[in-house]
Design an enzyme around this catalytic site. Structure first.
Site, PDB file in Angstrom:
ATOM      1  CG  HIS A 127      -0.562   0.047   2.376  1.00  0.00           C
ATOM      2  ND1 HIS A 127       0.447  -0.746   3.075  1.00  0.00           N
ATOM      3  CD2 HIS A 127      -0.488   1.197   3.440  1.00  0.00           C
ATOM      4  CE1 HIS A 127       0.794  -0.504   4.292  1.00  0.00           C
ATOM      5  NE2 HIS A 127       0.376   0.641   4.500  1.00  0.00           N
ATOM      6  CG  HIS A 129      -0.149   4.548   4.614  1.00  0.00           C
ATOM      7  ND1 HIS A 129      -0.748   3.565   5.479  1.00  0.00           N
ATOM      8  CD2 HIS A 129      -0.899   5.249   4.438  1.00  0.00           C
ATOM      9  CE1 HIS A 129      -1.944   4.076   5.611  1.00  0.00           C
ATOM     10  NE2 HIS A 129      -1.958   5.088   5.088  1.00  0.00           N
ATOM     11  CG  ASP A 150       4.709   3.177   7.391  1.00  0.00           C
ATOM     12  OD1 ASP A 150       4.028   3.579   6.579  1.00  0.00           O
ATOM     13  OD2 ASP A 150       4.468   2.555   8.622  1.00  0.00           O
ATOM     14  CG  HIS A 151       4.420   0.062   4.285  1.00  0.00           C
ATOM     15  ND1 HIS A 151       4.184  -1.252   4.677  1.00  0.00           N
ATOM     16  CD2 HIS A 151       3.780   0.526   5.499  1.00  0.00           C
ATOM     17  CE1 HIS A 151       3.530  -1.619   5.758  1.00  0.00           C
ATOM     18  NE2 HIS A 151       3.676  -0.427   6.562  1.00  0.00           N
ATOM     19  CG  HIS A 186      -3.791   0.182   6.613  1.00  0.00           C
ATOM     20  ND1 HIS A 186      -3.963   0.827   7.928  1.00  0.00           N
ATOM     21  CD2 HIS A 186      -2.671   0.426   6.096  1.00  0.00           C
ATOM     22  CE1 HIS A 186      -2.612   1.534   8.037  1.00  0.00           C
ATOM     23  NE2 HIS A 186      -2.196   1.464   6.960  1.00  0.00           N
ATOM     24  CG  ASP A 196       0.687  -1.424   7.635  1.00  0.00           C
ATOM     25  OD1 ASP A 196       1.630  -2.168   7.896  1.00  0.00           O
ATOM     26  OD2 ASP A 196       0.919  -0.159   7.671  1.00  0.00           O
ATOM     27  CG  HIS A 201       3.589  -1.659  11.349  1.00  0.00           C
ATOM     28  ND1 HIS A 201       4.483  -0.453  11.502  1.00  0.00           N
ATOM     29  CD2 HIS A 201       2.965  -1.581  10.225  1.00  0.00           C
ATOM     30  CE1 HIS A 201       4.342   0.275  10.381  1.00  0.00           C
ATOM     31  NE2 HIS A 201       3.570  -0.225   9.943  1.00  0.00           N
TER      32      HIS A 201
HETATM   33 ZN   LIG Z   1      -0.101   1.580   6.348  1.00  0.00          ZN
END
Ligand SMILES: [Zn+2]
Length: 241
Positions: free
Chosen positions: A56, A58, A60-61, A114, A133, A171
């Site tokens: 996805h 985001h 942090d990915h 998410h 996530d 995570h």
């Molecule tokens: Zn995420």
């Protein structure tokens, strides 16, 4: 030849994982939280980066994609619905599409909730699932762009995978990670990571996968309600806790 994986920590509480096909040498990073730890992991394993499979959009990915692509010229595979928000995408995929990493064959599962276009990757021959996530060990991602009903359907889709599926998530459940940071580092160093978790253990212990059990509905005062409403209530309580 069975797939090999290599797990490591990124950013504050992200997991990075490499998926390696020993037959061809092809290696995929599942998401790219940041470049440096992925480079270290490539150096440690001696595996060459051929692909990045994105779950996805985001940051942090995806934050490490540009740097890794520049250095390795790897292919970037991303969910169709989020490709515009992900850098340097080469191929977009949807539900049931096949994704190859060398001779390894994965299947795309759309798991929105998410984010609206979130996908997971399942490699049936090795029973490996990379769920981003959506599902965490004893937890699940926050419902940000989708609805609780959508997220519940995504969890049901993952829950239907074989019981011995190994689940790689994006995570560690954050409070647990904080308490276990040293332990996690130690386990990783000793080659005994806390993930992957195994689907049958998640089914037994993960409250978010148990929202359709009558006793769970009763325990949150929602006896007789649809499972997604029970899920929404449990997820909401976690946000407040
Ligand atoms: Zn995420």
């Amino acid at each position: 030849m069975p797939a090999q994986t290599h797990l490591f920590l990124c950013l504050k509480d992200n997991y990075g994982v490499l998926l390696h096909d020993p037959a061809s040498g092809a290696t995929a990073a599942i998401d790219a939280p940041e470049a440096a730890p992925i480079e270290t992991a490539l150096k440690t394993t001696g595996w060459p980066l051929s692909d990045i499979l994105v779950t996805h959009h985001h940051a942090d990915h995806t934050g490490g994609i540009a740097e890794l692509k520049q250095r390795h010229g790897c292919r970037v595979v991303a969910p169709h619905a989020e490709a515009a928000r992900i850098p340097l995408v080469d191929a977009t995929v949807r539900e049931h599409d096949e994704v190859r990493v060398g001779s390894l064959r994965g299947r795309v599962l759309e798991t929105p909730g998410h984010t609206a276009g979130h996908i997971s990757y399942f490699f049936p021959a090795d029973k490996l699932a990379f769920v981003g996530d959506t599902l965490f060990s004893i937890g699940c991602g926050r419902v940000i762009e989708g609805t609780a009903e959508m997220m519940w359907q995504s969890l049901l889709k993952l829950r239907a995978l074989p019981d011995d599926t190994r689940i790689y998530c994006g995570h560690e459940y954050t409070p647990a990670l904080k308490a276990r940071e040293t332990e996690v580092e130690k386990l990783l160093a000793a080659g005994q990571p806390t993930i992957p978790s195994i689907m049958h253990a998640e089914k037994a212990a993960n409250p978010f996968l148990r929202a359709d059990l009558p006793q769970v509905a009763t325990s949150v005062g929602l006896a007789g309600s649809p499972a997604w409403k029970v899920f929404a209530e449990i997820r909401e309580r976690k946000n407040r806790s």
